[in-house]
Design a protein around this motif. Structure first.
Motif, PDB file in Angstrom:
ATOM      1  N   UNK A 133       0.870  -1.243  -0.088  1.00 56.64           N
ATOM      2  CA  UNK A 133       0.089  -0.082  -0.075  1.00 56.64           C
ATOM      3  C   UNK A 133       0.831   1.440  -0.107  1.00 56.64           C
ATOM      4  N   UNK A 134       0.552   2.091  -0.771  1.00 60.28           N
ATOM      5  CA  UNK A 134       1.220   3.669  -0.862  1.00 60.28           C
ATOM      6  C   UNK A 134      -0.041   4.521  -0.716  1.00 60.28           C
ATOM      7  N   UNK A 135       0.048   5.653   0.340  1.00 67.81           N
ATOM      8  CA  UNK A 135      -1.120   6.332   0.293  1.00 67.81           C
ATOM      9  C   UNK A 135      -0.815   7.635   1.207  1.00 67.81           C
ATOM     10  N   UNK A 136      -2.006   8.435   1.020  1.00 64.44           N
ATOM     11  CA  UNK A 136      -1.834   9.598   1.952  1.00 64.44           C
ATOM     12  C   UNK A 136      -3.259   9.959   2.628  1.00 64.44           C
ATOM     13  N   UNK A 137      -3.205  10.358   3.714  1.00 56.04           N
ATOM     14  CA  UNK A 137      -4.709  10.720   4.422  1.00 56.04           C
ATOM     15  C   UNK A 137      -4.139  12.319   4.902  1.00 56.04           C
ATOM     16  N   UNK A 138      -5.528  12.832   4.823  1.00 57.32           N
ATOM     17  CA  UNK A 138      -5.598  14.423   5.023  1.00 57.32           C
ATOM     18  C   UNK A 138      -6.979  14.803   5.517  1.00 57.32           C
ATOM     19  N   UNK A 139      -6.892  15.852   6.780  1.00 55.28           N
ATOM     20  CA  UNK A 139      -7.933  16.294   6.988  1.00 55.28           C
ATOM     21  C   UNK A 139      -8.245  17.706   6.077  1.00 55.28           C
ATOM     22  N   UNK A 140      -9.144  17.608   5.354  1.00 54.92           N
ATOM     23  CA  UNK A 140      -9.493  18.714   4.344  1.00 54.92           C
ATOM     24  C   UNK A 140     -10.787  19.644   4.810  1.00 54.92           C
ATOM     25  N   UNK A 141     -10.660  20.789   4.170  1.00 51.85           N
ATOM     26  CA  UNK A 141     -11.701  21.679   4.283  1.00 51.85           C
ATOM     27  C   UNK A 141     -11.969  21.752   6.044  1.00 51.85           C
ATOM     28  N   UNK A 142     -11.114  21.982   6.741  1.00 53.64           N
ATOM     29  CA  UNK A 142     -11.291  21.918   8.115  1.00 53.64           C
ATOM     30  C   UNK A 142     -12.337  21.210   8.724  1.00 53.64           C
ATOM     31  N   UNK A 143     -12.204  19.881   8.169  1.00 48.81           N
ATOM     32  CA  UNK A 143     -12.953  18.893   8.546  1.00 48.81           C
ATOM     33  C   UNK A 143     -14.383  18.893   8.592  1.00 48.81           C
ATOM     34  N   UNK A 144     -14.904  19.800   7.447  1.00 43.07           N
ATOM     35  CA  UNK A 144     -16.307  19.932   7.309  1.00 43.07           C
ATOM     36  C   UNK A 144     -16.706  18.906   6.266  1.00 43.07           C
ATOM     37  N   UNK A 145     -16.217  18.167   5.882  1.00 42.23           N
ATOM     38  CA  UNK A 145     -16.779  17.085   4.834  1.00 42.23           C
ATOM     39  C   UNK A 145     -18.134  16.988   4.470  1.00 42.23           C
TER      40      UNK A 145
END
Length: 129
Positions: free
Chosen positions: A117-129
């Motif tokens: 596995x190769x990947x990335x994780x991120x909290x985007x849009x100030x966690x307002x998903x």
């Protein structure tokens, strides 16, 4: 009519850990030892297609395996993780005792799975998903 009896003993030992390499780097891993043993006995008393009595037939598949995983994580920012992971897993032998229509007990051998596995994780849009 068929009679089947199976005894199954499975044991496992697992250990895991992680280590902070640097402020933004972490390595983690785990190891598992698996020991799987089966004792299968089957016999056919009669068959719907006219085949005669058969058996008893006994099979005793067993296997032992060492499997594990290793991962490396990098945190370029507080809300972002980039990672790489390698793992392998184990599936023990399986028995299929279909004696009503056939004359053999089939045994599927052990299987080993390898994954990357190769990947990335991120909290985007100030966690307002």
């Amino acid at each position: 009519v068929a009679r089947q009896r199976q005894e199954h003993r499975a044991y496992g030992l697992y250990a895991a850990g992680s280590y902070q390499l640097a402020e933004r780097w972490r390595v983690a891993g785990g190891l598992r030892y698996s020991d799987d043993r089966k004792d299968f006995v089957a016999e056919r008393l009669s068959s719907p297609i006219g085949a005669g009595a058969l058996g008893p037939i006994r099979v005793r598949p067993d296997d032992q395996q060492l499997s594990g995983d290793l991962s490396l994580s990098f945190l370029p920012a507080a809300d972002t993780l980039i990672y790489a992971r390698y793992a392998n897993g184990f599936r023990a032998p399986a028995v299929q005792g279909r004696l009503l229509f056939g004359d053999v007990v089939s045994v599927a051998g052990s299987e080993t799975l390898h994954s990357v596995e190769l990947g990335a994780k991120a909290d985007l849009w100030e966690r307002r998903g």
